[in-house]
Design an enzyme around this catalytic site. Structure first.
Site, mmCIF file in Angstrom:
data_model
loop_
_atom_site.group_PDB
_atom_site.id
_atom_site.type_symbol
_atom_site.label_atom_id
_atom_site.label_comp_id
_atom_site.label_asym_id
_atom_site.label_seq_id
_atom_site.Cartn_x
_atom_site.Cartn_y
_atom_site.Cartn_z
ATOM 1 C CD GLU A 85 -2.520 1.305 2.701
ATOM 2 O OE1 GLU A 85 -2.845 0.240 3.265
ATOM 3 O OE2 GLU A 85 -2.795 2.427 3.159
ATOM 4 N NE ARG A 125 -0.736 8.402 5.097
ATOM 5 C CZ ARG A 125 -0.655 7.578 6.120
ATOM 6 N NH1 ARG A 125 0.332 7.681 6.979
ATOM 7 N NH2 ARG A 125 -1.566 6.648 6.293
ATOM 8 C CE LYS A 137 -6.410 2.108 7.243
ATOM 9 N NZ LYS A 137 -5.103 2.414 6.645
HETATM 10 C C1 3PG Z 1 -1.397 4.442 8.463
HETATM 11 O O1 3PG Z 1 -2.375 4.764 7.849
HETATM 12 O O2 3PG Z 1 -0.479 5.215 8.770
HETATM 13 C C2 3PG Z 1 -1.288 3.013 8.759
HETATM 14 O O3 3PG Z 1 -2.387 2.646 9.462
HETATM 15 C C3 3PG Z 1 -0.031 2.587 9.398
HETATM 16 O O4 3PG Z 1 -0.127 2.689 10.743
HETATM 17 P P1 3PG Z 1 1.156 2.281 11.587
HETATM 18 O O5 3PG Z 1 2.249 3.248 11.235
HETATM 19 O O6 3PG Z 1 0.697 2.410 13.021
HETATM 20 O O7 3PG Z 1 1.514 0.875 11.209
#
Ligand code: 3PG
Length: 211
Positions: A40, A44, A125
């Site tokens: 994924e 961002r 999710k």
């Molecule tokens: C996110 O959207 O940043 C993910 O959920 C990852 O979360 P994490 O950094 O806690 O694994």
């Protein structure tokens, strides 16, 4: 491949924030080599769509999707860049309608899960899972919402992932721990492959157990 088939390929989906598109393909290769083909790429950073395009075009064996999809325009751009699936931190009916690739919407409550299910999303999710109830929340959803299965994300680590993966309504977990930003910045692909290999070996996954 359906979304469920894609997410059933490995117990962990790396959640990636890519600052430099040039690191995208080597990072993806390191993760695929370690046994995590489903990736994924979060939208961002300015480099995210280019990173997605490069992985989709260059990395054999990768099943790449886009994360942090917040708008219909992002959903469209990500699918055009080669995203095989889309992930959103929340459930937006507009994004759901605009999605040109299978969508994994984020939910945090039974009401949101029901709304997502009504829109055709039986796979969600659960985000941010550690903050909104963790494993206890997922267990509590099993009985009233047996049709919905989840990819919990947000606060998952190598240490707590196995307890999530043994739940029957968990298909896989998502997390950023397999690609630490310092390792990506340093191009330490061997460390990332080692982390991926350990994550790929974590037990569980409802699809695997019932297969
Ligand atoms: C996110 O959207 O940043 C993910 O959920 C990852 O979360 P994490 O950094 O806690 O694994």
């Amino acid at each position: 491949m359906t979304l469920e088939q894609m997410l059933g390929l490995a117990p962990v989906v790396p959640v990636l924030v890519i600052e430099d598109a040039a690191s995208a393909a080597p990072l993806a290769r390191a993760l695929v080599e370690g046994g995590l083909p489903v990736l994924e790429i979060t939208l961002r950073t300015p480099a995210a769509l280019d990173a997605l395009r490069r992985i989709a075009g260059e990395v054999e064996g990768a099943v790449v999707g886009a994360g942090t999809v917040l708008t219909p325009a992002q959903a469209e751009a990500a699918a055009r860049a080669g995203a095989r699936f889309l992930v959103s931190p929340g459930f937006s009916p507009q994004v759901s309608r605009a999605a040109l690739a299978p969508l994994l919407p984020g939910v945090a409550t039974p009401t949101e899960a029901l709304a997502a299910l009504e829109a055709g999303h039986a796979l969600c999710k659960l985000f941010p899972v550690e903050a909104v109830g963790g494993r206890a929340l997922l267990k509590a959803l099993q009985s009233p919402l047996p049709q919905v299965r989840f990819c919990p994300t947000g606060g998952i680590t190598e240490a707590n992932a196995p307890a999530y993966l043994e739940l029957s309504n968990v298909v896989c977990v998502g997390g950023s721990w397999v690609a630490p930003s310092d390792a990506v910045a340093a191009g330490d692909w061997a460390r990332i492959t080692a982390l991926a290999r350990r994550a790929a070996g974590l037990r569980g996954g409802a699809s695997r157990r019932t297969a």
